[in-house]
Write an enzyme that holds these catalytic residues in place. Structure first.
Site: not given
Length: 336
Positions: A66, A112, A175, A319
């Site tokens: 990020k 989340r 998102s 993932s």
């Protein structure tokens, strides 16, 4: 083999603690002999997309790095491009913990996170320092406390700051973890946002004597009609690329599994087919006019190839990388 052993240890930890530990180790090992544990020499598979040359078509999706702290490490793993972020104008903590969950039997992840990041200025400094000769995409978003009707201002602030240092800029309006964000995917709201971004892109291109492409990242939870409307906006505003897709709210394939009812976006293998369907729908409308970056459930060469055959020009993994490690990148690139 090494990654399987490491994963066994990491998977004993809380998912977010494991993520933070991995990022910390990548930062520590970069440029030391220890980076041999993940460094890979892969064949050159250049791809032209958005006017850029990518070393190979396999990229790291946004969300893993990020703050742009490990760009060199991911480059050493053989990624053809690295997308960092999502980053917002101001630092923000994101949603309350726990907020990241592994659905191991489905090879899925629910998050989340809520755009937790250290802010755009911090990310830019990391990107400037990175010794990486591949394409760096920078994924931008809005702060949670910015009203949705003023959301475009946040995207423009980020765009101004990242433009000189980005290979391309990804605009995240999909998102599910920022309230109201997905409403920007529809109708006039989308048209107005894209028009503002294109106007600013032209201004920044003149200022910096450099054209940085814009890519719009969309959700999988859209009807065919909604996808067609998005395509019309993309074409009308001459957006350079579309990234399909973000995480899904659908739980039909993981019903009954541990953590399946946790709020947030689901990624990984359960998203694989739906993201490919969205790519097919996009390609039907866009053809070769606007390139597609395919992401969602890629866990093998075969699933990557399915995205490419559906119409994607490039692919990204996240993932699948968590579950399989750098070997996934090698598997895809070597078999292309």
């Amino acid at each position: 083999m090494l990654y399987r052993l490491a994963r066994a240890g990491f998977f004993q930890l809380d998912a977010e603690k494991a993520h933070d530990l991995a990022i910390s180790n990548f930062k520590r090992f970069t440029g030391t002999p220890f980076d041999l544990f993940y460094r890979q020499q892969l064949p050159h598979r250049p791809v032209q997309c958005m006017g850029l040359t990518f070393k190979n078509p396999v990229g790291l999706a946004a969300g893993l790095d990020k703050n742009g702290e490990c760009i060199e490490a991911f480059g050493a793993m053989g990624f053809g491009f690295v997308e960092v972020g999502t980053v917002t104008p101001r630092p923000q903590a994101g949603n309350d913990k726990p907020r990241l969950f592994r659905l191991v039997h489905a090879e899925g992840i629910i998050n989340r996170m809520g755009f937790n990041n250290l802010g755009v200025d911090h990310l830019v400094e990391n990107v400037k320092r990175a010794k990486y000769d591949g394409i760096i995409g920078i994924n931008i978003g809005k702060n949670k406390d910015t009203p949705i009707e003023k959301g475009a201002e946040d995207y423009l602030i980020c765009m101004d700051k990242v433009y000189p240092y980005a290979g391309y800029i990804a605009v995240n309006i999909s998102s599910p973890n920022t309230p109201g964000l997905r409403s920007l995917q529809y109708g006039e709201a989308l048209d107005e946002l894209l028009a503002a971004l294109k106007t600013r892109q032209a201004e920044l291109a003149a200022k910096h004597d450099k054209y940085v492409p814009l890519a719009l990242k969309i959700a999988p939870d859209l009807s065919d009609d909604e996808i067609q409307q998005i395509c019309q906006s993309l074409l009308k505003n001459k957006i350079d690329s579309v990234i399909a897709t973000n995480t899904t709210l659908d739980r039909s394939l993981v019903e009954g599994m541990k953590f399946a009812n946790e709020a947030g976006g689901l990624s990984g293998r359960p998203l694989q087919n739906r993201s490919t369907e969205v790519i097919k729908c996009l390609y039907k409308e866009l053809g070769e006019e606007i390139p597609i970056i395919g992401v969602g459930g890629i866990d093998s060469y075969i699933s990557a190839k399915e995205k490419l055959l559906a119409g994607a020009k490039l692919v990204q993994v996240y993932s699948g990388f968590i579950y399989q490690g750098p070997g996934l990148v090698a598997d895809i690139v070597k078999n292309l």
